[in-house]
Design a protein around this motif. Structure first.
Motif, PDB file in Angstrom:
ATOM      1  N   THR A 263      14.399  47.775  47.128  1.00 26.73           N
ATOM      2  CA  THR A 263      15.756  48.077  46.649  1.00 26.73           C
ATOM      3  C   THR A 263      15.776  48.394  45.161  1.00 26.73           C
ATOM      4  N   ARG A 264      14.742  47.990  44.432  1.00 29.08           N
ATOM      5  CA  ARG A 264      14.644  48.302  42.997  1.00 29.08           C
ATOM      6  C   ARG A 264      13.808  49.554  42.747  1.00 29.08           C
ATOM      7  N   ILE A 265      12.822  49.790  43.589  1.00 26.18           N
ATOM      8  CA  ILE A 265      11.903  50.928  43.381  1.00 26.18           C
ATOM      9  C   ILE A 265      12.613  52.249  43.627  1.00 26.18           C
ATOM     10  N   LEU A 266      13.318  52.359  44.739  1.00 21.78           N
ATOM     11  CA  LEU A 266      13.924  53.636  45.128  1.00 21.78           C
ATOM     12  C   LEU A 266      14.977  54.137  44.140  1.00 21.78           C
ATOM     13  N   PRO A 267      15.888  53.293  43.638  1.00 19.87           N
ATOM     14  CA  PRO A 267      16.836  53.818  42.645  1.00 19.87           C
ATOM     15  C   PRO A 267      16.174  54.267  41.343  1.00 19.87           C
ATOM     16  N   VAL A 268      15.111  53.564  40.933  1.00 20.94           N
ATOM     17  CA  VAL A 268      14.407  53.959  39.708  1.00 20.94           C
ATOM     18  C   VAL A 268      13.756  55.329  39.881  1.00 20.94           C
ATOM     19  N   LEU A 269      13.186  55.568  41.051  1.00 18.73           N
ATOM     20  CA  LEU A 269      12.553  56.861  41.331  1.00 18.73           C
ATOM     21  C   LEU A 269      13.562  57.929  41.758  1.00 18.73           C
ATOM     22  N   LYS A 270      14.837  57.541  41.895  1.00 22.48           N
ATOM     23  CA  LYS A 270      15.918  58.440  42.324  1.00 22.48           C
ATOM     24  C   LYS A 270      15.638  59.049  43.701  1.00 22.48           C
ATOM     25  N   ILE A 271      15.209  58.166  44.617  1.00 19.15           N
ATOM     26  CA  ILE A 271      14.931  58.575  45.987  1.00 19.15           C
ATOM     27  C   ILE A 271      15.939  57.868  46.893  1.00 19.15           C
TER      28      ILE A 271
ATOM     29  N   ARG B  40      17.428  56.054  50.127  1.00 20.85           N
ATOM     30  CA  ARG B  40      16.752  55.224  51.129  1.00 20.85           C
ATOM     31  C   ARG B  40      16.498  55.998  52.416  1.00 20.85           C
ATOM     32  N   SER B  41      17.467  56.820  52.795  1.00 21.52           N
ATOM     33  CA  SER B  41      17.310  57.584  54.037  1.00 21.52           C
ATOM     34  C   SER B  41      16.114  58.537  53.945  1.00 21.52           C
ATOM     35  N   THR B  42      15.925  59.148  52.775  1.00 21.13           N
ATOM     36  CA  THR B  42      14.784  60.053  52.583  1.00 21.13           C
ATOM     37  C   THR B  42      13.470  59.291  52.681  1.00 21.13           C
ATOM     38  N   TYR B  43      13.420  58.114  52.073  1.00 25.02           N
ATOM     39  CA  TYR B  43      12.204  57.298  52.114  1.00 25.02           C
ATOM     40  C   TYR B  43      11.862  56.906  53.545  1.00 25.02           C
ATOM     41  N   TYR B  44      12.858  56.432  54.292  1.00 29.07           N
ATOM     42  CA  TYR B  44      12.574  55.980  55.656  1.00 29.07           C
ATOM     43  C   TYR B  44      12.302  57.153  56.594  1.00 29.07           C
ATOM     44  N   ASP B  45      12.934  58.291  56.365  1.00 36.37           N
ATOM     45  CA  ASP B  45      12.600  59.486  57.147  1.00 36.37           C
ATOM     46  C   ASP B  45      11.160  59.900  56.895  1.00 36.37           C
TER      47      ASP B  45
END
Length: 105
Positions: A16-24, A26-31
């Motif tokens: 939950t901290r990594i994805l906002p920092v990388l501006k990704i 969550r749906s894109t990451y899990y897809d």
């Protein structure tokens, strides 16, 4: 992208901290995490392998003959255009050169 996220997860950071920092999103990451090739991609990959093996066996054949050969040998129906595309992607072509008849005067 996945390598950076996995490296941060191994260090102990939360997703939950990594994805906002990388501006990704969550749906894109899990897809991306659960991605699998489509049926068409798998079929094209199989056809590409068959085209390459047939061409290695018969290097003088161009795409029209390879199409006929593949349609006779395998249960997959392929068009000439698809075989031509796969040959271009693989960077292969017929070793036979068409003769040019010079006009006589």
């Amino acid at each position: 992208m996945l390598e950076v996220v996995n490296a941060n997860l191994l260090v102990g950071h939360r997703i939950t901290r990594i994805l906002p920092v990388l501006k990704i999103p969550r749906s894109t990451y899990y897809d991306y995490l659960h991605w699998q090739p489509s049926r068409t991609e798998r079929r094209r990959h199989l056809i590409k392998q068959e085209v390459l093996t047939a061409w290695l066996r018969y290097p003088m054949y161009g795409y029209p003959r390879l199409t006929i050969l593949l349609n006779q040998q395998s249960d997959i129906h392929v068009s000439q255009h698809l075989v031509y595309q796969q040959m271009c992607e693989l960077g292969i072509r017929s070793r036979m050169v068409k003769r040019i008849n010079k006009p006589t005067t």
